[in-house]
Motif scaffolding. Structure first.
Motif, PDB file in Angstrom:
ATOM      1  N   ASP A  84      41.611  34.786  39.261  1.00  0.00           N
ATOM      2  CA  ASP A  84      41.110  33.469  39.646  1.00  0.00           C
ATOM      3  C   ASP A  84      41.532  32.488  38.561  1.00  0.00           C
ATOM      4  O   ASP A  84      41.300  32.697  37.384  1.00  0.00           O
ATOM      5  N   ASP A  85      42.220  31.455  38.993  1.00  0.00           N
ATOM      6  CA  ASP A  85      42.682  30.389  38.109  1.00  0.00           C
ATOM      7  C   ASP A  85      41.869  29.138  38.395  1.00  0.00           C
ATOM      8  O   ASP A  85      41.794  28.693  39.545  1.00  0.00           O
ATOM      9  N   GLN A  86      41.250  28.598  37.351  1.00  0.00           N
ATOM     10  CA  GLN A  86      40.459  27.382  37.513  1.00  0.00           C
ATOM     11  C   GLN A  86      41.369  26.215  37.882  1.00  0.00           C
ATOM     12  O   GLN A  86      42.390  25.989  37.272  1.00  0.00           O
ATOM     13  N   ARG A  87      40.980  25.489  38.909  1.00  0.00           N
ATOM     14  CA  ARG A  87      41.674  24.256  39.281  1.00  0.00           C
ATOM     15  C   ARG A  87      40.879  23.033  38.842  1.00  0.00           C
ATOM     16  O   ARG A  87      41.433  21.981  38.588  1.00  0.00           O
ATOM     17  N   LEU A  88      39.549  23.178  38.791  1.00  0.00           N
ATOM     18  CA  LEU A  88      38.654  22.116  38.337  1.00  0.00           C
ATOM     19  C   LEU A  88      37.449  22.800  37.719  1.00  0.00           C
ATOM     20  O   LEU A  88      36.909  23.740  38.297  1.00  0.00           O
ATOM     21  N   GLY A  89      37.050  22.368  36.537  1.00  0.00           N
ATOM     22  CA  GLY A  89      35.895  22.984  35.900  1.00  0.00           C
ATOM     23  C   GLY A  89      35.802  22.641  34.430  1.00  0.00           C
ATOM     24  O   GLY A  89      36.454  21.709  33.959  1.00  0.00           O
ATOM     25  N   PRO A  90      35.010  23.414  33.703  1.00  0.00           N
ATOM     26  CA  PRO A  90      34.700  23.058  32.319  1.00  0.00           C
ATOM     27  C   PRO A  90      35.811  23.349  31.314  1.00  0.00           C
ATOM     28  O   PRO A  90      35.790  22.818  30.203  1.00  0.00           O
ATOM     29  N   TYR A  91      36.769  24.190  31.678  1.00  0.00           N
ATOM     30  CA  TYR A  91      37.808  24.566  30.728  1.00  0.00           C
ATOM     31  C   TYR A  91      39.086  23.769  30.972  1.00  0.00           C
ATOM     32  O   TYR A  91      39.384  23.387  32.095  1.00  0.00           O
ATOM     33  N   ARG A  92      39.848  23.581  29.917  1.00  0.00           N
ATOM     34  CA  ARG A  92      41.154  22.943  30.083  1.00  0.00           C
ATOM     35  C   ARG A  92      42.111  23.919  30.748  1.00  0.00           C
ATOM     36  O   ARG A  92      42.995  23.527  31.503  1.00  0.00           O
ATOM     37  N   PHE A  93      41.917  25.222  30.452  1.00  0.00           N
ATOM     38  CA  PHE A  93      42.728  26.281  31.046  1.00  0.00           C
ATOM     39  C   PHE A  93      41.845  27.501  31.225  1.00  0.00           C
ATOM     40  O   PHE A  93      41.069  27.848  30.327  1.00  0.00           O
ATOM     41  N   TRP A  94      41.945  28.166  32.387  1.00  0.00           N
ATOM     42  CA  TRP A  94      41.162  29.376  32.669  1.00  0.00           C
ATOM     43  C   TRP A  94      41.974  30.264  33.602  1.00  0.00           C
ATOM     44  O   TRP A  94      42.357  29.848  34.701  1.00  0.00           O
ATOM     45  N   HIS A  95      42.251  31.476  33.152  1.00  0.00           N
ATOM     46  CA  HIS A  95      42.997  32.472  33.925  1.00  0.00           C
ATOM     47  C   HIS A  95      42.244  33.788  33.754  1.00  0.00           C
ATOM     48  O   HIS A  95      42.209  34.355  32.665  1.00  0.00           O
ATOM     49  N   HIS A  96      41.603  34.260  34.824  1.00  0.00           N
ATOM     50  CA  HIS A  96      40.731  35.440  34.763  1.00  0.00           C
ATOM     51  C   HIS A  96      41.282  36.515  35.690  1.00  0.00           C
ATOM     52  O   HIS A  96      41.243  36.372  36.907  1.00  0.00           O
ATOM     53  N   GLN A  97      41.776  37.598  35.087  1.00  0.00           N
ATOM     54  CA  GLN A  97      42.282  38.722  35.882  1.00  0.00           C
ATOM     55  C   GLN A  97      41.204  39.791  36.008  1.00  0.00           C
ATOM     56  O   GLN A  97      40.604  40.198  35.015  1.00  0.00           O
ATOM     57  N   HIS A  98      40.962  40.217  37.238  1.00  0.00           N
ATOM     58  CA  HIS A  98      40.027  41.298  37.552  1.00  0.00           C
ATOM     59  C   HIS A  98      40.879  42.506  37.926  1.00  0.00           C
ATOM     60  O   HIS A  98      41.689  42.424  38.852  1.00  0.00           O
ATOM     61  N   GLU A  99      40.684  43.616  37.224  1.00  0.00           N
ATOM     62  CA  GLU A  99      41.474  44.813  37.497  1.00  0.00           C
ATOM     63  C   GLU A  99      40.531  45.980  37.769  1.00  0.00           C
ATOM     64  O   GLU A  99      39.502  46.129  37.105  1.00  0.00           O
ATOM     65  N   PHE A 100      40.879  46.825  38.733  1.00  0.00           N
ATOM     66  CA  PHE A 100      40.052  47.945  39.162  1.00  0.00           C
ATOM     67  C   PHE A 100      40.857  49.228  38.992  1.00  0.00           C
ATOM     68  O   PHE A 100      41.797  49.475  39.751  1.00  0.00           O
ATOM     69  N   LEU A 101      40.478  50.049  38.001  1.00  0.00           N
ATOM     70  CA  LEU A 101      41.237  51.250  37.678  1.00  0.00           C
ATOM     71  C   LEU A 101      40.403  52.484  38.004  1.00  0.00           C
ATOM     72  O   LEU A 101      39.318  52.678  37.434  1.00  0.00           O
ATOM     73  N   ALA A 102      40.906  53.328  38.923  1.00  0.00           N
ATOM     74  CA  ALA A 102      40.212  54.579  39.235  1.00  0.00           C
ATOM     75  C   ALA A 102      40.131  55.409  37.961  1.00  0.00           C
ATOM     76  O   ALA A 102      41.109  55.541  37.226  1.00  0.00           O
ATOM     77  N   GLU A 103      38.934  55.927  37.712  1.00  0.00           N
ATOM     78  CA  GLU A 103      38.717  56.681  36.480  1.00  0.00           C
ATOM     79  C   GLU A 103      37.658  57.740  36.737  1.00  0.00           C
ATOM     80  O   GLU A 103      36.503  57.414  36.999  1.00  0.00           O
ATOM     81  N   GLY A 104      38.042  59.009  36.682  1.00  0.00           N
ATOM     82  CA  GLY A 104      37.087  60.086  36.917  1.00  0.00           C
ATOM     83  C   GLY A 104      36.414  59.931  38.268  1.00  0.00           C
ATOM     84  O   GLY A 104      37.072  59.787  39.292  1.00  0.00           O
ATOM     85  N   ASN A 105      35.077  59.904  38.265  1.00  0.00           N
ATOM     86  CA  ASN A 105      34.324  59.747  39.513  1.00  0.00           C
ATOM     87  C   ASN A 105      33.826  58.318  39.692  1.00  0.00           C
ATOM     88  O   ASN A 105      32.724  58.099  40.179  1.00  0.00           O
ATOM     89  N   GLY A 106      34.661  57.360  39.313  1.00  0.00           N
ATOM     90  CA  GLY A 106      34.272  55.965  39.458  1.00  0.00           C
ATOM     91  C   GLY A 106      35.442  55.027  39.241  1.00  0.00           C
ATOM     92  O   GLY A 106      36.592  55.374  39.497  1.00  0.00           O
ATOM     93  N   VAL A 107      35.108  53.854  38.738  1.00  0.00           N
ATOM     94  CA  VAL A 107      36.122  52.816  38.541  1.00  0.00           C
ATOM     95  C   VAL A 107      35.834  52.085  37.225  1.00  0.00           C
ATOM     96  O   VAL A 107      34.679  51.835  36.887  1.00  0.00           O
ATOM     97  N   CYS A 108      36.895  51.789  36.502  1.00  0.00           N
ATOM     98  CA  CYS A 108      36.779  50.951  35.315  1.00  0.00           C
ATOM     99  C   CYS A 108      37.218  49.550  35.715  1.00  0.00           C
ATOM    100  O   CYS A 108      38.332  49.356  36.210  1.00  0.00           O
ATOM    101  N   ILE A 109      36.324  48.608  35.524  1.00  0.00           N
ATOM    102  CA  ILE A 109      36.641  47.221  35.838  1.00  0.00           C
ATOM    103  C   ILE A 109      37.032  46.544  34.530  1.00  0.00           C
ATOM    104  O   ILE A 109      36.273  46.576  33.550  1.00  0.00           O
ATOM    105  N   VAL A 110      38.213  45.972  34.530  1.00  0.00           N
ATOM    106  CA  VAL A 110      38.723  45.303  33.337  1.00  0.00           C
ATOM    107  C   VAL A 110      38.855  43.818  33.656  1.00  0.00           C
ATOM    108  O   VAL A 110      39.590  43.433  34.564  1.00  0.00           O
ATOM    109  N   ASP A 111      38.111  43.015  32.924  1.00  0.00           N
ATOM    110  CA  ASP A 111      38.196  41.559  33.042  1.00  0.00           C
ATOM    111  C   ASP A 111      38.946  41.045  31.825  1.00  0.00           C
ATOM    112  O   ASP A 111      38.521  41.284  30.692  1.00  0.00           O
TER     113      ASP A 111
END
Length: 154
Positions: A84-111
């Protein structure tokens, strides 16, 4: 303008598809955001995210100070990641990557968030005394909310 980087990893004991479904529904962001921010989804809710979608939220960033945060969903790889890239908001620049990695019996979420406060020396002071701490507090709250939402998380 200085670009800062923040990363948070969290393991959830659920199938990656279940985590993906939860995170790709914009209105779920309200339940994992600190209540003091009074976040409300104003556009984009009620449907799953998709590449190119515009989503907006109303948030409280300080007492009596509300604003609209508009993001564009990009870099969509089904079940794996989106940004998600901010188009309007409090930051001058905002780039937030959400990643979902299968790990064992679940998922590791990397922000991974790259952001800039901007506004010269004043922005640097705001980041040093308030912004960095606020971002950490938001993601720490989110971690606890996700542990409650998906019991069995470490």
């Amino acid at each position: 303008m200085r670009i800062h980087r923040f990363e948070k990893r969290q393991f959830l004991p659920v199938a990656p598809a279940e985590a993906w479904d939860f995170f790709t529904r914009p209105e779920n962001l309200e339940s994992i955001t600190p209540p003091g921010m009074e976040m409300k989804t104003s556009t984009g809710g009620g449907q799953r995210l998709f590449d190119g979608q515009i989503v907006s939220h109303h948030i409280r960033i300080a007492p009596f100070c509300y604003l609209t945060w508009v993001s564009e969903i990009k870099n969509w790889v089904e079940g794996v990641r989106f940004t998600d890239d901010q188009r309007l908001g409090p930051y001058r620049f905002w780039h937030h990557q959400h990643e979902f990695l299968a790990e064992g019996n679940g998922v590791c979420i990397v922000d991974t968030v790259h952001y800039a406060v901007g506004r010269g020396w004043f922005g640097s002071l705001v980041h040093h005394w308030y912004g960095r701490k606020m971002l950490r507090r938001i993601f720490d709250f989110r971690e606890g909310a996700l542990q409650r939402r998906f019991p069995g998380s470490p």
